[in-house]
Design a protein around this motif. Structure first.
Motif, PDB file in Angstrom:
ATOM      1  N   LEU A 105       7.942  -1.199 -10.617  1.00  0.00           N
ATOM      2  CA  LEU A 105       7.324   0.780 -10.273  1.00  0.00           C
ATOM      3  C   LEU A 105       8.834   0.437  -9.445  1.00  0.00           C
TER       4      LEU A 105
ATOM      5  N   ALA B 272       7.686   5.122  -4.296  1.00  0.00           N
ATOM      6  CA  ALA B 272       8.547   5.571  -4.898  1.00  0.00           C
ATOM      7  C   ALA B 272       8.392   7.017  -5.654  1.00  0.00           C
ATOM      8  N   LEU B 273       6.995   8.187  -4.736  1.00  0.00           N
ATOM      9  CA  LEU B 273       7.238   9.401  -5.155  1.00  0.00           C
ATOM     10  C   LEU B 273       8.371   9.828  -4.628  1.00  0.00           C
TER      11      LEU B 273
ATOM     12  N   VAL C  94       7.236   0.496 -15.904  1.00  0.00           N
ATOM     13  CA  VAL C  94       5.777   0.345 -15.718  1.00  0.00           C
ATOM     14  C   VAL C  94       4.737   0.470 -17.440  1.00  0.00           C
TER      15      VAL C  94
ATOM     16  N   THR D 227      12.164   2.433  -9.799  1.00  0.00           N
ATOM     17  CA  THR D 227      12.405   3.732  -8.805  1.00  0.00           C
ATOM     18  C   THR D 227      14.150   3.707  -8.456  1.00  0.00           C
TER      19      THR D 227
ATOM     20  N   GLU E 235       1.096  -1.362  -0.576  1.00  0.00           N
ATOM     21  CA  GLU E 235       0.028   0.129   0.061  1.00  0.00           C
ATOM     22  C   GLU E 235       0.877   1.645  -0.235  1.00  0.00           C
TER      23      GLU E 235
ATOM     24  N   HIS F  60       4.285  -3.605  -9.553  1.00  0.00           N
ATOM     25  CA  HIS F  60       4.605  -3.348  -7.917  1.00  0.00           C
ATOM     26  C   HIS F  60       5.923  -3.673  -8.619  1.00  0.00           C
TER      27      HIS F  60
ATOM     28  N   THR G 275       3.639   1.603  -1.178  1.00  0.00           N
ATOM     29  CA  THR G 275       4.399   1.149  -2.464  1.00  0.00           C
ATOM     30  C   THR G 275       5.034   2.602  -3.349  1.00  0.00           C
ATOM     31  N   PRO G 276       3.906   2.698  -3.895  1.00  0.00           N
ATOM     32  CA  PRO G 276       3.751   4.182  -4.687  1.00  0.00           C
ATOM     33  C   PRO G 276       4.364   5.543  -3.132  1.00  0.00           C
ATOM     34  N   LEU G 277       3.572   6.010  -2.706  1.00  0.00           N
ATOM     35  CA  LEU G 277       4.637   6.908  -1.975  1.00  0.00           C
ATOM     36  C   LEU G 277       5.268   6.976  -1.609  1.00  0.00           C
TER      37      LEU G 277
END
Length: 296
Positions: free
Chosen positions: A150, A86-87, A116, A154, A80, A147, A82-84
């Protein structure tokens, strides 16, 4: 009478045309098609054969047995976030990469977007035929893992943007997170081992091209590559293999399909991180200026 003096060359010098050393990144350009070929082999072996489907169904079934466990809860929390994460890392790529040039920033961000994007295209285009009479989650389209792509891309972009003197610290911070995502997608039952391996090969192939382009675009003098770094890298490759084997031996239920699957992810993910590190080191070693060579 005019005298002639024989010309003597000092040891180590050559009077003939100087042969330039081939940059390791020129040889690394073959890594991109090699990764593409390996990804096809993984897809055919794991997705299009009964033996591959049986093994991966057993891996998913082993993960389902641990539903509600602490490992699954931690894996879901990591996925959950992971996107944050990565950002945040990509923001660091922009801030740190500016000092090395905007080309590095664009290559780093493009590396992530392309990796991606390729994964998403393949997920939509590749099929997973049902080859077994019974099984667990046999018909879902999950090859390759988004995932995983990403996280690993990154990590690769971070190594590209961070200056060489800070790359080891960046790898120690971003590497365990990327490897944790690779394990989490299997532990949580979101993906099969082949999904992770396929995504890792895609990222490694794209990163090889990105690092090569970044090195060749910079106008710098070539520097011979020391073999000590290569030997140290090969020695470090023994660590993920040993840890992967230990994870199988120390599994509470014995070497089950689930523990074998996680061992494959741990070994393959570690090899990918080391491969990206090798590309980053070769880029610096093959193209640093004389001043850098004297100080480094």
């Amino acid at each position: 009478m005019p005298t002639t003096t024989a010309r003597t060359d000092s040891p180590g010098t050559s009077t003939g045309p100087r042969r330039e050393r081939v940059s390791p990144l020129v040889r690394a350009r073959w890594l991109t098609p090699a990764c593409a070929a390996a990804m096809i082999v993984v897809y055919v072996a794991a997705v299009r054969t009964q033996a591959g489907q049986a093994f991966e169904d057993a891996t998913l079934d082993g993960g389902a047995r641990g539903t509600g466990s602490l490992a699954e809860l931690l894996s879901l929390a990591l996925l959950e976030l992971t996107p944050l994460v990565a950002l945040v890392l990509l923001a660091g790529v922009v801030l740190l990469g500016r000092r090395r040039g905007w080309l590095v920033v664009l290559l780093g961000l493009g590396l992530v977007v392309l990796s991606v994007g390729v994964v998403q295209v393949l997920q939509d285009g590749l099929t997973r035929p049902v080859l077994l009479d019974s099984g667990y989650r046999r018909a879902d389209q999950s090859f390759p893992s988004g995932h995983t792509a990403l996280a690993l891309s990154t990590y690769a972009a971070t190594l590209l943007a961070v200056p060489a003197r800070h790359r080891r610290l960046a790898a120690c911070l971003a590497g365990p997170w990327a490897l944790g995502v690779c394990l989490a997608v299997v532990t949580s039952g979101w993906h099969r081992p082949s999904d992770v391996v396929g995504a890792a090969l895609i990222v490694l192939g794209v990163a090889a091209a990105a690092y090569e382009f970044a090195a060749e675009a910079a106008v710098r003098a070539a520097r011979p590559v020391s073999g000590v770094g290569v030997r140290a890298t090969l020695a470090a490759c023994l660590l993920p293999v040993a840890v992967a084997l230990a994870s199988v031996v120390l599994a509470t239920a014995g070497p089950s399909a689930f523990s074998l699957g996680r061992a494959v992810i741990l070994g393959g993910g570690s090899w990918t991180l080391l491969g990206l590190w090798w590309l980053a080191r070769r880029a610096d070693g093959g193209g640093r200026s004389g001043a850098d060579a004297a100080t480094g």
